[in-house]
Write a protein that holds these residues in place. Structure first.
Motif, short mmCIF file in Angstrom:
data_model
loop_
_atom_site.label_atom_id
_atom_site.label_comp_id
_atom_site.label_asym_id
_atom_site.label_seq_id
_atom_site.Cartn_x
_atom_site.Cartn_y
_atom_site.Cartn_z
N ASN A 125 -1.62 44.57 -101.53
CA ASN A 125 -2.55 44.93 -100.46
C ASN A 125 -1.83 44.82 -99.12
N LEU A 126 -1.27 45.92 -98.67
CA LEU A 126 -0.56 45.92 -97.40
C LEU A 126 -1.44 46.42 -96.27
N ASP A 127 -2.76 46.44 -96.49
CA ASP A 127 -3.69 46.87 -95.45
C ASP A 127 -4.20 45.69 -94.64
N SER A 128 -3.68 44.50 -94.87
CA SER A 128 -4.12 43.34 -94.12
C SER A 128 -3.51 43.38 -92.72
N ARG A 129 -3.94 42.49 -91.84
CA ARG A 129 -3.49 42.54 -90.46
C ARG A 129 -2.93 41.20 -90.01
N PRO A 130 -2.13 41.21 -88.95
CA PRO A 130 -1.58 39.97 -88.42
C PRO A 130 -2.69 39.03 -87.97
N GLY A 131 -2.43 37.73 -87.99
CA GLY A 131 -3.40 36.75 -87.53
C GLY A 131 -3.04 36.23 -86.15
N THR A 132 -3.87 35.38 -85.60
CA THR A 132 -3.63 34.84 -84.27
C THR A 132 -2.44 33.87 -84.25
N ALA A 133 -2.14 33.23 -85.38
CA ALA A 133 -1.06 32.25 -85.45
C ALA A 133 0.27 32.84 -85.92
N GLY A 134 0.25 34.08 -86.47
CA GLY A 134 1.49 34.67 -86.93
C GLY A 134 1.25 35.85 -87.85
N PHE A 135 2.33 36.34 -88.43
CA PHE A 135 2.26 37.48 -89.33
C PHE A 135 3.47 37.48 -90.25
N SER A 136 3.46 38.34 -91.23
CA SER A 136 4.60 38.50 -92.13
C SER A 136 5.13 39.92 -92.04
N VAL A 137 6.39 40.07 -92.36
CA VAL A 137 7.04 41.37 -92.43
C VAL A 137 7.63 41.51 -93.82
N GLY A 138 7.42 42.67 -94.41
CA GLY A 138 8.02 42.97 -95.71
C GLY A 138 8.89 44.21 -95.60
N ILE A 139 10.11 44.13 -96.10
CA ILE A 139 11.04 45.26 -96.08
C ILE A 139 11.41 45.57 -97.53
N LEU A 140 11.27 46.83 -97.91
CA LEU A 140 11.52 47.25 -99.29
C LEU A 140 12.68 48.23 -99.39
N GLU A 141 13.34 48.20 -100.55
CA GLU A 141 14.41 49.15 -100.89
C GLU A 141 13.88 50.58 -100.78
N PRO A 142 14.76 51.53 -100.51
CA PRO A 142 14.33 52.93 -100.36
C PRO A 142 13.68 53.54 -101.60
N THR A 143 14.13 53.19 -102.78
CA THR A 143 13.64 53.88 -103.98
C THR A 143 12.93 52.96 -104.97
N THR A 166 10.32 49.00 -105.32
CA THR A 166 9.46 48.01 -104.66
C THR A 166 10.16 46.66 -104.58
N THR A 167 11.49 46.70 -104.56
CA THR A 167 12.29 45.49 -104.47
C THR A 167 12.50 45.12 -103.01
N GLY A 168 12.31 43.84 -102.67
CA GLY A 168 12.54 43.39 -101.31
C GLY A 168 14.00 43.56 -100.91
N TYR A 169 14.21 43.83 -99.62
CA TYR A 169 15.56 44.07 -99.11
C TYR A 169 15.73 43.33 -97.79
N ASN A 170 16.73 42.45 -97.71
CA ASN A 170 17.01 41.71 -96.49
C ASN A 170 17.63 42.64 -95.46
N GLN A 171 17.00 42.72 -94.29
CA GLN A 171 17.47 43.63 -93.24
C GLN A 171 16.97 43.12 -91.90
N SER A 172 17.77 43.33 -90.87
CA SER A 172 17.34 42.90 -89.54
C SER A 172 16.23 43.81 -89.02
N PHE A 173 15.42 43.27 -88.13
CA PHE A 173 14.33 44.04 -87.53
C PHE A 173 13.98 43.43 -86.19
N SER A 174 13.25 44.18 -85.41
CA SER A 174 12.71 43.67 -84.15
C SER A 174 11.20 43.87 -84.18
N PHE A 175 10.49 43.11 -83.33
CA PHE A 175 9.03 43.28 -83.29
C PHE A 175 8.52 43.01 -81.89
N ILE A 176 7.33 43.48 -81.63
CA ILE A 176 6.62 43.15 -80.40
C ILE A 176 5.18 42.82 -80.80
#
Length: 86
Positions: A51-69, A71-81
């Motif tokens: 369920n990736l339709d959830s939303r960030p909360g007031t105390a924080g959030f999570s980020v998930g990054i997946l392989e291109p082909t 549903t395997t997680g992939y470690n990668q740098s990112f930025s956020f605002i």
């Protein structure tokens, strides 16, 4: 903010000072072409049942990054605002 690294591709961001209402969060991945990035509720692991339709909360959030082909997680740098009322 602080970051807690979970399993491959999962990052939990915890705000030092929580927002007073739900913030708007956008994340952008860097590097490898084709990976997908999703912002979802703060959790110590991936969201249940895909369920990736959830939303960030007031105390924080999570980020998930997946392989291109897969549903395997992939470690990668990112930025956020995060924008909202403090």
């Amino acid at each position: 903010f602080t970051v807690a690294k979970g399993t491959a591709g999962h990052y939990a961001i915890i705000f030092t000072t929580p927002f007073s209402s739900l913030p708007s969060v956008t994340a952008t991945r860097h590097g490898r072409y084709g990976t997908t990035i999703t912002v979802f509720e703060y959790k110590s692991g991936w969201v249940a049942n895909g369920n990736l339709d959830s939303r960030p909360g007031t105390a924080g959030f999570s980020v998930g990054i997946l392989e291109p082909t897969s549903t395997t997680g992939y470690n990668q740098s990112f930025s956020f605002i995060a924008i909202g009322r403090r």
